[in-house]
Design an enzyme around this catalytic site. Structure first.
Site, PDB file in Angstrom:
ATOM      1  N   GLY A 101      -1.634 -15.669  -4.995  1.00  0.00           N
ATOM      2  CA  GLY A 101      -1.432 -14.414  -4.257  1.00  0.00           C
ATOM      3  C   GLY A 101      -2.724 -13.767  -3.777  1.00  0.00           C
ATOM      4  N   GLY A 147      -5.757  -4.520  -2.740  1.00  0.00           N
ATOM      5  CA  GLY A 147      -4.875  -4.271  -3.886  1.00  0.00           C
ATOM      6  C   GLY A 147      -4.110  -2.979  -3.695  1.00  0.00           C
ATOM      7  N   VAL A 205       0.840  -1.196   0.000  1.00  0.00           N
ATOM      8  CA  VAL A 205       0.000   0.000   0.000  1.00  0.00           C
ATOM      9  C   VAL A 205       0.878   1.251   0.000  1.00  0.00           C
ATOM     10  CG1 VAL A 205      -1.804   1.278   1.198  1.00  0.00           C
ATOM     11  CG2 VAL A 205      -1.891  -1.216   1.131  1.00  0.00           C
ATOM     12  N   GLU A 229      -3.200 -14.977   1.970  1.00  0.00           N
ATOM     13  CA  GLU A 229      -1.931 -14.918   2.699  1.00  0.00           C
ATOM     14  C   GLU A 229      -1.451 -16.333   3.018  1.00  0.00           C
ATOM     15  OE1 GLU A 229      -0.508 -12.046   3.694  1.00  0.00           O
ATOM     16  OE2 GLU A 229      -2.134 -10.621   3.294  1.00  0.00           O
ATOM     17  N   ASP A 279     -10.874 -10.525  10.094  1.00  0.00           N
ATOM     18  CA  ASP A 279     -10.704  -9.276   9.343  1.00  0.00           C
ATOM     19  C   ASP A 279     -12.073  -8.635   9.082  1.00  0.00           C
ATOM     20  OD1 ASP A 279      -9.090  -7.503   7.347  1.00  0.00           O
ATOM     21  OD2 ASP A 279     -10.681  -8.347   6.113  1.00  0.00           O
ATOM     22  N   GLY A 315     -11.378  -1.348   1.118  1.00  0.00           N
ATOM     23  CA  GLY A 315     -10.256  -0.846   0.312  1.00  0.00           C
ATOM     24  C   GLY A 315     -10.559   0.455  -0.401  1.00  0.00           C
ATOM     25  N   LYS A 320      -7.815  -1.446  10.125  1.00  0.00           N
ATOM     26  CA  LYS A 320      -9.125  -1.735  10.735  1.00  0.00           C
ATOM     27  C   LYS A 320      -9.005  -2.396  12.095  1.00  0.00           C
ATOM     28  CE  LYS A 320      -7.814  -4.466   7.390  1.00  0.00           C
ATOM     29  NZ  LYS A 320      -7.242  -3.896   6.173  1.00  0.00           N
ATOM     30  N   LYS A 365     -13.684  -4.935  10.369  1.00  0.00           N
ATOM     31  CA  LYS A 365     -14.320  -3.971   9.465  1.00  0.00           C
ATOM     32  C   LYS A 365     -15.761  -3.703   9.905  1.00  0.00           C
ATOM     33  CE  LYS A 365     -11.311  -5.278   5.626  1.00  0.00           C
ATOM     34  NZ  LYS A 365     -11.068  -6.248   4.557  1.00  0.00           N
TER      35      LYS A 365
HETATM   36  N1  HSE Z   1      -7.168  -9.238   3.333  1.00  0.00           N
HETATM   37  C1  HSE Z   1      -8.264  -8.370   3.080  1.00  0.00           C
HETATM   38  C2  HSE Z   1      -9.224  -9.026   2.106  1.00  0.00           C
HETATM   39  C3  HSE Z   1      -7.887  -7.052   2.491  1.00  0.00           C
HETATM   40  O1  HSE Z   1      -8.984 -10.153   1.652  1.00  0.00           O
HETATM   41  O2  HSE Z   1     -10.234  -8.432   1.824  1.00  0.00           O
HETATM   42  C4  HSE Z   1      -7.350  -6.120   3.524  1.00  0.00           C
HETATM   43  O3  HSE Z   1      -8.302  -5.895   4.520  1.00  0.00           O
END
Ligand code: HSE
Length: 451
Positions: A194, A309, A21, A197, A208, A141, A112, A212
């Site tokens: 890719g 991205g 980023v 992770e 995650d 994003g 976040k 959010k």
């Molecule tokens: N890893 C997150 C996703 C993006 O797959 O949406 C960053 O928050």
């Protein structure tokens, strides 16, 4: 156009972190410099980039004299107006953000986890110090959903939201839907490409998305919630058979975040969900993100785009820098100029037992007379009304004498369903714990989530 009598104002920026980023931010600031300067009437000037190590390979070329490992020194530089935190995590990033605020720096962050866990502390400190904290890149994003909720819907009242906010999970579920392949297989491919992770836990486990969701709840309902108490289920438990039967009933399996304001409490949950095929959310492909918002005055609205991205995320970060710069130029910078997330303190989460939903059940049972009747009787005795039932002989479970029964319920209270399932799963004819997936949308609850 400027002249020497009126030199263009320079706004000093420091980046903390130069990963994907950060590299995108540098690229965008360089490539779009003229347009940004024209729009802003000022120039964003990167004065320092704090990194962990000098010798790392980067996705962008930078002037080596900008690089430093001294975060403290960077935050204290008097020529830095805006600190852009791209370190991630909640330890070093928290220290850096709180120190930046203490030094009177404005902050842009994509973090976040930091906002979900320490948002109240961060925003309270920013308000006390009279600085801005912007975080467009933290949710979805590049999709400008934070601006929509903060500005576009500022006069409205959000009632409920349904969203796809984790691109990795959506990529995996979309591929499983399209190919019929299993989770582990598709995850391995996503990692090779890719999209996922090496340690995919935070993405596929729902953590995650929960971070959010906590940020979204702060904006939508003006309240903080305990992110660790948000009911969070990952996508890793959904099996190919459930994708096939969801399809037969008219649904697509998606990983959703769902939140609703109940006044005294906030409903907030993250889980794989059966989404009606005629919903726009059912068509969100690959790694894309989308948020469906239902608000009192506007009604339904949808926001869609790249949730991750390098350039999409960097775009959101740089737009935040521009907005802070505008505030500075208008002498309106400071947390009071922002719609304040978490403004009404903390409200409790609605216990999961008290939510209402429709449910998809997959029962593995012995295939003999009376079994279906006993199961339906137990569901009925707990107030669970059945919408559809299918027994699929081709979907034999563990052996010829065992079969699957698929049930779609009408809307029910989750606590009642769980009580019924404790009884059902205790029957000798039930071979394995029943698989339960929640269904999005209208039951006998009006237009909840309908698009
Ligand atoms: N890893 C997150 C996703 C993006 O797959 O949406 C960053 O928050």
């Amino acid at each position: 156009m400027t002249d020497s009598a009126n030199p263009i104002r320079e706004i000093g920026v420091a980046l903390l972190g130069l990963g994907n980023v950060g590299a995108g931010v540098i690229k965008l600031l360089e490539e779009n410099a003229a347009a940004i300067e024209a729009r802003l009437g000022a120039r964003l000037n990167v004065r320092a980039i704090a990194v962990r190590a000098f010798d790392k390979r980067r996705r962008v070329e930078v002037d080596a004299s900008l690089l430093t490992t001294d975060i403290e020194g960077t935050l204290a530089r008097p020529d830095v107006d805006i600190v852009c935190e791209l370190i991630g995590g909640t330890t070093d990033a928290r220290t850096a953000v709180m120190t930046a605020i203490a030094h009177g720096r404005h902050v842009v962050t994509a973090n976040k986890a930091l906002l979900a866990e320490h948002g109240r502390e961060v925003f309270a400190a920013a308000e006390a110090a009279g600085v801005d904290v912007y975080y467009e890149a933290a949710v979805c994003g590049g999709v400008p959903i934070i601006r929509v909720l903060r500005e576009g819907l500022a006069s409205d009242r959000v009632e409920h939201i349904h969203g796809i906010v984790n691109g990795t999970s959506n990529y995996i579920l979309s591929t499983m839907t399209a190919t019929g392949r299993g989770f582990a297989d598709v995850l391995a491919e996503a990692q090779a490409l890719g999209y996922a992770e090496a340690d995919p836990t935070l993405d596929v486990g729902g953590g995650d998305a929960a971070h959010k969701l906590a940020v979204l709840v702060g904006l939508c309902f003006g309240t903080a919630v305990d992110v660790h108490a948000i009911s969070t289920e990952g996508i890793d438990t959904v099996e190919p058979i459930d994708f096939r039967s969801a399809e037969r009933f008219g649904y697509v399996v998606k990983g959703l975040v769902i939140a609703r304001d109940h006044g005294h409490a906030i409903e907030a949950r993250v889980h794989p969900t059966l989404v009606p095929k005629n919903w726009l959310l059912a068509d969100v492909p690959g790694a894309k993100n989308a948020l469906y918002v239902h608000s009192y005055a506007l009604g339904a609205s949808m926001y869609y785009g790249a949730g991750a991205g390098m350039l999409p995320t960097a775009m959101a970060v740089v737009s935040d820098m521009i907005e802070i710069s505008r505030n500075m130029l208008a002498r309106a910078a400071g947390a009071r100029a922002m719609a304040r997330p978490f403004a009404q303190g903390q409200r409790p989460l609605l216990p999961l037992d008290d939510i209402r939903s429709r449910y998809y059940l997959r029962l593995a049972v012995v295939d003999e007379a009376g079994v279906l009747g006993r199961i339906m009787t137990i569901l009925g005795s707990h107030g669970i009304s059945i919408a559809q039932v299918v027994q699929d002989e081709s979907a034999a479970a563990d052996g010829a004498a065992t079969t699957h029964i698929f049930v779609i319920t009408h809307e029910a209270r989750e606590g009642n369903l769980r009580s019924a399932l404790r009884e059902i799963d205790g029957l000798p004819v039930v071979q394995r714990p029943t698989v339960v997936l929640r269904i999005a949308g209208a039951g006998n609850n009006g237009n909840a989530g309908k698009q």
